[in-house]
Scaffold this active site. Sequence first.
Site, mmCIF file in Angstrom:
data_model
loop_
_atom_site.group_PDB
_atom_site.id
_atom_site.type_symbol
_atom_site.label_atom_id
_atom_site.label_comp_id
_atom_site.label_asym_id
_atom_site.label_seq_id
_atom_site.Cartn_x
_atom_site.Cartn_y
_atom_site.Cartn_z
ATOM 1 C CG ASN A 54 -0.246 -0.028 2.532
ATOM 2 O OD1 ASN A 54 0.976 -0.196 2.591
ATOM 3 N ND2 ASN A 54 -1.000 0.112 3.605
ATOM 4 C CG PHE A 111 0.630 6.160 -2.017
ATOM 5 C CD1 PHE A 111 0.775 7.543 -1.990
ATOM 6 C CD2 PHE A 111 -0.214 5.580 -1.076
ATOM 7 C CE1 PHE A 111 0.119 8.336 -1.052
ATOM 8 C CE2 PHE A 111 -0.886 6.361 -0.132
ATOM 9 C CZ PHE A 111 -0.713 7.739 -0.125
ATOM 10 C CB ILE A 112 5.398 8.599 -4.811
ATOM 11 C CG1 ILE A 112 6.534 7.985 -3.991
ATOM 12 C CG2 ILE A 112 5.670 10.081 -5.079
ATOM 13 C CD1 ILE A 112 7.851 7.875 -4.744
ATOM 14 C CG MET A 115 -4.683 3.551 -6.406
ATOM 15 S SD MET A 115 -3.377 2.804 -7.415
ATOM 16 C CE MET A 115 -4.172 1.273 -7.889
ATOM 17 C CG HIS A 138 1.686 5.071 2.886
ATOM 18 N ND1 HIS A 138 0.752 4.110 2.587
ATOM 19 C CD2 HIS A 138 2.073 4.838 4.166
ATOM 20 C CE1 HIS A 138 0.572 3.332 3.636
ATOM 21 N NE2 HIS A 138 1.375 3.739 4.606
ATOM 22 C CB ALA A 185 -9.488 4.465 3.228
ATOM 23 N N GLY A 186 -8.516 2.256 5.395
ATOM 24 C CA GLY A 186 -8.735 0.918 5.922
ATOM 25 C C GLY A 186 -9.278 -0.022 4.853
ATOM 26 C CG HIS A 202 -3.169 3.949 9.109
ATOM 27 N ND1 HIS A 202 -4.332 3.204 9.099
ATOM 28 C CD2 HIS A 202 -2.269 3.221 8.382
ATOM 29 C CE1 HIS A 202 -4.144 2.094 8.412
ATOM 30 N NE2 HIS A 202 -2.907 2.086 7.957
#
Length: 410
Positions: A165, A167-168, A314, A183, A337-338, A335
């Site tokens: 999970n 990302f940039i 995303m 993240h 959306a889950g 932290h």
Amino acid sequence: MFVIYDENTKVPIKVWLEKREHLEDTGLEQAYHLAQLPFVHKWVCLMPDTHAGKGMPIGGVIATERVIIPNAVGVDIGCGMNFVSTDVKMEEIRPVITGNGTLIQAMISDIMRNIPVGYCSHKERQTSAVLNRAMEQGALYQENPVLFPLIEDAYYQVGTLGGGNHFIELQEDQNGYLGIMIHSGSRHFGKEICDYYHKKARELNIRWYSQVPDAYHLAFLPVDSKEGQEYIIWMNLALEYAFENRERMMEQVKDVVNAKVEKFLGHPVTFNQEINCHHNYASLENHYGKNVWVHRKGATRAREGEVAVIPGAMGSYSYVVRGKGNQESFCSSSHGAGRAYSRKGAMGAFTCEQVMTDLKAQGVVLGKNNKSDVAEECRFAYKDIRDVMKNQEDLVEAVLELKTVGVVKG
């Protein structure tokens, strides 16, 4: 928020969701395990993005007295967020066509060339102030012959994204300005630290005839023990490393964005409001008159006035938030959306074509070398971030709402 307090709990479980049925069964079972621990202070907290993890639910927060639990921090020690805003309007960027597609496409391509993702590392040893300090304080770390060699390995992973999970993202805020969000965490380094000390805690708990069943995966270390002190030292090193890792990537992305804007728009970029925060860690804090170890596993600290970042999936929305200092959550919030689907479940429910069509319809540029597993991280695999934000209005207030325009995934 509602409270569970029944025959299965020694302390209450406070849940930042509307209804009990919104909790998945495995996550609830793990929460019950936490609520039976003899050293938990006050209650167990579940944030609105909560779902099952290993031992402790993701989106879980507990405060413990005199002990620390490696699996209640998790394997990606220091995983967290970095965000910076810019003075560049997306309306300037959108019309620009380069030799490598749109300006966003060109930025995403350059980011992928500069930052290793997934299992990749740098081919050459990188500089690291954090790891240099650790080497200078070698006596603190050399006592552990298993973990100490990992410091050298970590020089090759600083400034790398990872997979899953992480990302940039290039994002547009509600005022039309470009922002950058990252993240990532401590990479392989943090995982090895967690696994080593969880195993050590299990061995010790069995020797002590611990009240905590091994099946809970919540083996603990007394903080005044040799092993507990070692874990805290190594955990804090991983936290500093994760912070530096995000900083290093942000420097690279800022360089890419600035170079492209200067070349095609004719002016430099001003970067503002940089935020760098963890959401997998334990820290010694004072709550309700006691010094306790607050474990946040997939939870963000949200003290009164504190600014933090809560990402969505995303193609969805993310938020810069300001904490309200709610003591009931030990000053914490979600932290992200889950997950609504496991990675395997998402792969079974959604096709690559569905995800790519959805991203294209939203105008989102995806940078990913292997798209076969893209459904694992699609927005449909996650809860609706706006529902999550609504359920934690007593914990944080939104400062910026950000929409994905380009994303790099491992």
